[in-house]
Scaffold this active site. Structure first.
Site, mmCIF file in Angstrom:
data_model
loop_
_atom_site.group_PDB
_atom_site.id
_atom_site.type_symbol
_atom_site.label_atom_id
_atom_site.label_comp_id
_atom_site.label_asym_id
_atom_site.label_seq_id
_atom_site.Cartn_x
_atom_site.Cartn_y
_atom_site.Cartn_z
ATOM 1 N N TYR A 60 0.842 -1.212 0.000
ATOM 2 C CA TYR A 60 0.000 0.000 0.000
ATOM 3 C C TYR A 60 0.871 1.253 0.000
ATOM 4 C CZ TYR A 60 -3.535 3.374 1.498
ATOM 5 O OH TYR A 60 -4.369 4.470 1.586
ATOM 6 N N THR A 100 -13.759 6.300 7.792
ATOM 7 C CA THR A 100 -14.547 5.980 6.599
ATOM 8 C C THR A 100 -14.944 4.503 6.656
ATOM 9 O OG1 THR A 100 -12.699 5.191 5.245
ATOM 10 C CG2 THR A 100 -13.095 7.583 5.263
HETATM 11 N N1 LIG Z 1 -9.543 5.872 5.074
HETATM 12 C C1 LIG Z 1 -8.271 6.148 5.333
HETATM 13 O O1 LIG Z 1 -7.786 6.056 6.474
HETATM 14 C C2 LIG Z 1 -7.375 6.644 4.227
HETATM 15 C C3 LIG Z 1 -6.157 7.252 4.583
HETATM 16 C C4 LIG Z 1 -5.308 7.714 3.579
HETATM 17 C C5 LIG Z 1 -5.674 7.583 2.249
HETATM 18 N N2 LIG Z 1 -6.872 6.988 1.932
HETATM 19 C C6 LIG Z 1 -7.205 6.888 0.513
HETATM 20 O O2 LIG Z 1 -8.427 7.561 0.298
HETATM 21 C C7 LIG Z 1 -9.096 6.967 -0.827
HETATM 22 C C8 LIG Z 1 -10.536 6.677 -0.448
HETATM 23 O O3 LIG Z 1 -10.538 5.869 0.716
HETATM 24 P P1 LIG Z 1 -11.841 5.681 1.632
HETATM 25 O O4 LIG Z 1 -11.357 5.499 3.021
HETATM 26 O O5 LIG Z 1 -12.846 6.733 1.327
HETATM 27 O O6 LIG Z 1 -12.308 4.232 1.104
HETATM 28 P P2 LIG Z 1 -13.770 3.603 0.834
HETATM 29 O O7 LIG Z 1 -13.516 2.143 0.715
HETATM 30 O O8 LIG Z 1 -14.752 4.102 1.847
HETATM 31 O O9 LIG Z 1 -14.166 4.194 -0.576
HETATM 32 C C9 LIG Z 1 -13.438 3.846 -1.720
HETATM 33 C C10 LIG Z 1 -14.363 3.897 -2.928
HETATM 34 O O10 LIG Z 1 -13.560 3.575 -4.084
HETATM 35 C C11 LIG Z 1 -14.297 2.689 -4.890
HETATM 36 N N3 LIG Z 1 -13.381 1.868 -5.700
HETATM 37 C C12 LIG Z 1 -12.540 0.892 -5.252
HETATM 38 N N4 LIG Z 1 -11.918 0.329 -6.298
HETATM 39 C C13 LIG Z 1 -12.366 0.961 -7.412
HETATM 40 C C14 LIG Z 1 -12.112 0.811 -8.805
HETATM 41 N N5 LIG Z 1 -11.266 -0.134 -9.264
HETATM 42 N N6 LIG Z 1 -12.754 1.629 -9.668
HETATM 43 C C15 LIG Z 1 -13.620 2.560 -9.224
HETATM 44 N N7 LIG Z 1 -13.926 2.740 -7.925
HETATM 45 C C16 LIG Z 1 -13.298 1.949 -7.034
HETATM 46 C C17 LIG Z 1 -15.109 1.831 -3.918
HETATM 47 O O11 LIG Z 1 -16.239 1.233 -4.562
HETATM 48 C C18 LIG Z 1 -15.508 2.872 -2.859
HETATM 49 O O12 LIG Z 1 -16.741 3.498 -3.192
HETATM 50 C C19 LIG Z 1 -8.267 5.755 -1.216
HETATM 51 O O13 LIG Z 1 -7.434 6.098 -2.312
HETATM 52 C C20 LIG Z 1 -7.428 5.479 0.016
HETATM 53 O O14 LIG Z 1 -6.209 4.845 -0.301
HETATM 54 C C21 LIG Z 1 -7.725 6.522 2.893
#
Ligand SMILES: NC(=O)c1ccc[n+]([C@@H]2O[C@H](COP(=O)([O-])OP(=O)(O)OC[C@H]3O[C@@H](n4cnc5c(N)ncnc54)[C@H](O)[C@@H]3O)[C@@H](O)[C@H]2O)c1
Length: 250
Positions: free
Chosen positions: A145, A180
């Site tokens: 990751y 989230t």
């Molecule tokens: N939640 C955290 O702690 C955190 C921290 C740092 C970065 N992030 C990043 O933030 C972003 C969103 O994370 P989140 O926590 O909102 O996650 P989440 O799982 O709540 O939402 C992610 C969304 O992306 C969609 N998705 C996944 N694969 C996909 C694909 N191949 N094509 C289209 N859509 C796709 C899913 O259906 C979902 O609706 C990600 O890139 C994650 O790496 C999250």
């Protein structure tokens, strides 16, 4: 701020859940029309919701064309869709490495290259990529990751340089652990979800998880016309996790 996004059209990938859903709400509240690209688009509260897999170029190209057919323009791209992976360097198979890098990194390239011809015609074009605190800070059990999110930062800078003279700004946000559904799933899978949540909160210098709305605020700033001199950079929204070494609370 209210007029900043009026008449602008945005795509938010992964906009049906968590951080992407908060970005979608925020941009719409500022006057933008927002198309969500997601595997589960029906969950999105957007002006247009399209089933796009960022790992599948054909659905990306079709999705961008749907946006142009519907709105006639594209001004802002938020590359936010991403998936997680756990484990040290021995913890993931080649298939998992290819899958996570394909979604988290190549996915951004697919959507960006399909969007570029339309962004070039915008008076205020911007791309914001969702990276992570894992890109700049060594976290245990996140080898794959972290590699994917480090690549997102390098890609952000390279894209910012390539498109500088076209007026297309490219920036990133680095969220800390955010409250989230993604993190909810991690907690549900832990042997003691309450203790796991407490440990994640304690890891944040400000003592709590980051909210999706706080990240959406940062994205809206970077995407908006008022950030016209900001490109090739990243904004940490992590409660100080990447840069601070606070003393323990009294
Ligand atoms: N939640 C955290 O702690 C955190 C921290 C740092 C970065 N992030 C990043 O933030 C972003 C969103 O994370 P989140 O926590 O909102 O996650 P989440 O799982 O709540 O939402 C992610 C969304 O992306 C969609 N998705 C996944 N694969 C996909 C694909 N191949 N094509 C289209 N859509 C796709 C899913 O259906 C979902 O609706 C990600 O890139 C994650 O790496 C999250």
């Amino acid at each position: 701020m209210a007029a900043d996004f009026t008449s602008l059209v945005a795509i938010v990938t992964g906009g049906a859940s968590g951080i992407g859903a908060a970005i979608t709400r925020r941009l719409r509240a500022e006057g933008a029309r927002v198309a969500v690209f997601d595997l589960a688009p029906q969950a999105a509260g957007a002006d247009l919701a399209v089933r796009v897999d960022v790992g599948d170029d054909a659905t990306v190209v079709t999705g961008v064309q749907r946006v142009i057919d519907e709105f006639g323009r594209l001004d802002i791209l938020i590359n936010n869709a991403g998936i997680g992976a756990a484990g040290d360097i021995t913890g993931n198979s080649d298939e998992e490495w290819h899958r996570v890098l394909d979604v988290n990194v190549v996915g951004m390239a697919r959507v960006s290259r399909a969007a570029l011809p339309h962004l070039r015609r915008s008076p205020s074009p911007a791309i914001v990529n969702t990276s992570s605190v894992a890109a700049t800070t060594g976290l245990p059990q996140r080898a794959l990751y972290s590699a994917s999110k480090g690549a997102v930062l390098a890609l952000t800078r390279a894209m910012a340089a390539d498109h500088l003279h076209e007026g297309i700004r490219v920036n990133a946000v680095n969220p800390g652990t955010a409250d989230t559904p993604w993190v909810g799933r991690l907690l549900d899978a832990a042997p003691d979800p309450v203790a796991e949540r407490a440990a994640l909160e304690a890891r944040q210098p400000h003592g709590r998880l980051v909210t999706a709305e706080e990240i959406a605020d940062a994205v809206a700033y970077l995407a908006g016309p008022r950030a016209g001199s900001t490109t090739g950079t990243f904004l940490e929204v992590d409660g100080g996790m990447a840069g601070l070494r606070p003393r323990p609370r009294e």
